[in-house]
Scaffold this motif. Structure first.
Motif, mmCIF file in Angstrom:
data_model
loop_
_atom_site.group_PDB
_atom_site.id
_atom_site.type_symbol
_atom_site.label_atom_id
_atom_site.label_comp_id
_atom_site.label_asym_id
_atom_site.label_seq_id
_atom_site.Cartn_x
_atom_site.Cartn_y
_atom_site.Cartn_z
ATOM 1 N N TYR A 136 0.837 -1.200 0.000
ATOM 2 C CA TYR A 136 0.000 0.000 0.000
ATOM 3 C C TYR A 136 0.874 1.253 0.000
ATOM 4 O O TYR A 136 0.706 2.147 -0.831
ATOM 5 C CB TYR A 136 -0.933 0.017 1.208
ATOM 6 N N HIS A 140 1.298 3.863 -2.958
ATOM 7 C CA HIS A 140 0.884 5.222 -2.618
ATOM 8 C C HIS A 140 1.957 6.217 -3.062
ATOM 9 O O HIS A 140 1.661 7.254 -3.674
ATOM 10 C CB HIS A 140 0.648 5.327 -1.111
ATOM 11 N N LYS A 177 -5.287 0.143 -4.351
ATOM 12 C CA LYS A 177 -5.812 1.151 -3.411
ATOM 13 C C LYS A 177 -4.748 2.199 -3.080
ATOM 14 O O LYS A 177 -5.027 3.398 -3.058
ATOM 15 C CB LYS A 177 -6.322 0.491 -2.139
ATOM 16 N N ASP A 181 -5.122 6.176 -3.974
ATOM 17 C CA ASP A 181 -5.076 7.140 -2.868
ATOM 18 C C ASP A 181 -3.930 8.130 -3.068
ATOM 19 O O ASP A 181 -4.075 9.335 -2.826
ATOM 20 C CB ASP A 181 -4.914 6.422 -1.529
ATOM 21 N N LYS A 184 -4.727 10.776 -5.755
ATOM 22 C CA LYS A 184 -5.627 11.810 -5.240
ATOM 23 C C LYS A 184 -4.895 12.772 -4.317
ATOM 24 O O LYS A 184 -5.035 14.001 -4.427
ATOM 25 C CB LYS A 184 -6.795 11.149 -4.511
ATOM 26 N N GLU A 185 -4.105 12.204 -3.408
ATOM 27 C CA GLU A 185 -3.386 13.049 -2.462
ATOM 28 C C GLU A 185 -2.320 13.886 -3.156
ATOM 29 O O GLU A 185 -1.958 14.970 -2.675
ATOM 30 C CB GLU A 185 -2.766 12.192 -1.363
#
Length: 327
Positions: A136, A140, A177, A181, A184-185
């Motif tokens: 993750y 990310h 995921k 995420d 978007k961040e």
């Protein structure tokens, strides 16, 4: 669940562990063989992980064999049955997917042969230790890096596609995921261009997936390939479509070819797991069980986000921990 996080090792670090036997059956006690059940040795990631296991267990006098499952749960189960029947000392497994791993774990438990899981994970079952990357967090960081690059070009409102590893795998779910995420961040405001799931994990397969995504999404500006070698197929497809410089590609894992691709900017970023280190850690955990000890139930190996700006700085470390000294 007890966890231990490994820091990246400097190049040339030797990973060793004690050996011996305790708490397993007589057939295993007499054996000096450790097997690695791998999804597919055609993928560099699994070859590097295998080398890490091999170097570690051979240093303590064990024989080693890697058994290729060719991405087939049936083949992996058959390899497990054969290994258990001949009474191997221990097994390291990278499951073909998380849902079929329990069948192998049940067979090994019945035979009292210890198992360490090296990546991917399982939906259930007993095992001695689980060596895992923070998929993750790694994905990310890839998402943030891609969003930053898209914003720098004014493309943050375009679309981004994904060519994913199997979403039946826990690590695949975490990568998807984490990446979304991170996008978007990182300030991406566009839409998803869709997702294709790999089955053969080849560059040719991803070439076709990328062609389909480019055709269906003329506004696609970014693409995330969730493992190493298939990313080469994506770059080929973008070039064939004459979209060079118009679609930014982010990858996961690492192969030697990525070094020049990152330096040139053909790849924006790759979230590199450290498979050799993961393999060595898996081997250490299994040796600890065979020596009568109890390894941590879950051991996390970090993922390094490699870009054109940090590749030179990180190269001495990733030569060993990612590429198994092949670059």
């Amino acid at each position: 669940m007890e966890r231990r996080t490994f820091l990246k090792l400097a190049a040339g670090t030797t990973l060793l562990a004690g050996t011996g036997m305790a708490g397993i059956n007589a057939a295993s006690a007499a054996s000096k063989e450790i097997v690695y059940l791998t999804p597919g040795l055609d993928l560099p990631f699994w070859r590097y992980l295998s080398k890490g296991i091999e170097e570690t267990v051979k240093a303590k006098g064990y024989n080693f064999q890697a058994l290729d499952s060719h991405n087939s749960a049936e083949t992996q189960l058959r390899n497990a049955q054969d290994s258990i029947a001949r009474g191997v000392a221990g097994i390291v497994i990278s499951p073909t997917d998380s849902s079929t791993a329990p069948s192998v774990l049940a067979l090994a438990q019945k035979a009292n042969i210890p198992v360490v899981i090296g990546d991917i994970g399982t939906n259930s079952g007993d095992y001695a230790s689980f060596i895992i990357s923070d998929n993750y967090k790694g994905a990310h960081d890839v998402g943030v890096a891609l969003a930053t690059a898209l914003k720098a070009k004014g493309w943050e409102s375009g679309s981004v596609g994904i060519v994913a590893i199997s979403q039946a795998r826990k690590n695949g779910q975490a990568r998807t995921k984490g990446f979304l995420d991170g996008l978007k961040e990182g300030g991406f405001t566009g839409k998803e261009a869709g997702m294709q799931q790999m089955q053969s994990y080849t560059a040719d397969e991803t070439f076709k997936f990328t062609q389909d995504l480019l055709t269906a999404n003329p506004d696609m500006r970014g693409l995330f390939i969730q493992t190493d070698q298939p990313a080469i197929g994506a770059l080929r497809a973008i070039k064939a479509a004459r979209r060079n410089g118009e679609v930014l590609v982010a990858a996961f894992d690492g192969i030697p070819e990525f070094v020049d691709l990152l330096k040139s900017g053909d790849l924006v970023v790759s979230g590199m797991q450290q498979p050799f280190l993961m393999g060595a850690t898996s081997g250490e955990a299994l040796l600890k069980v065979l020596d009568g000890g109890t390894p941590e139930k879950e051991i996390t190996v970090p993922i390094v986000a490699i870009t054109s700006t940090n590749i030179e700085q990180e190269l001495p470390t990733i030569r060993k921990t990612v590429f198994a000294n092949e670059v």
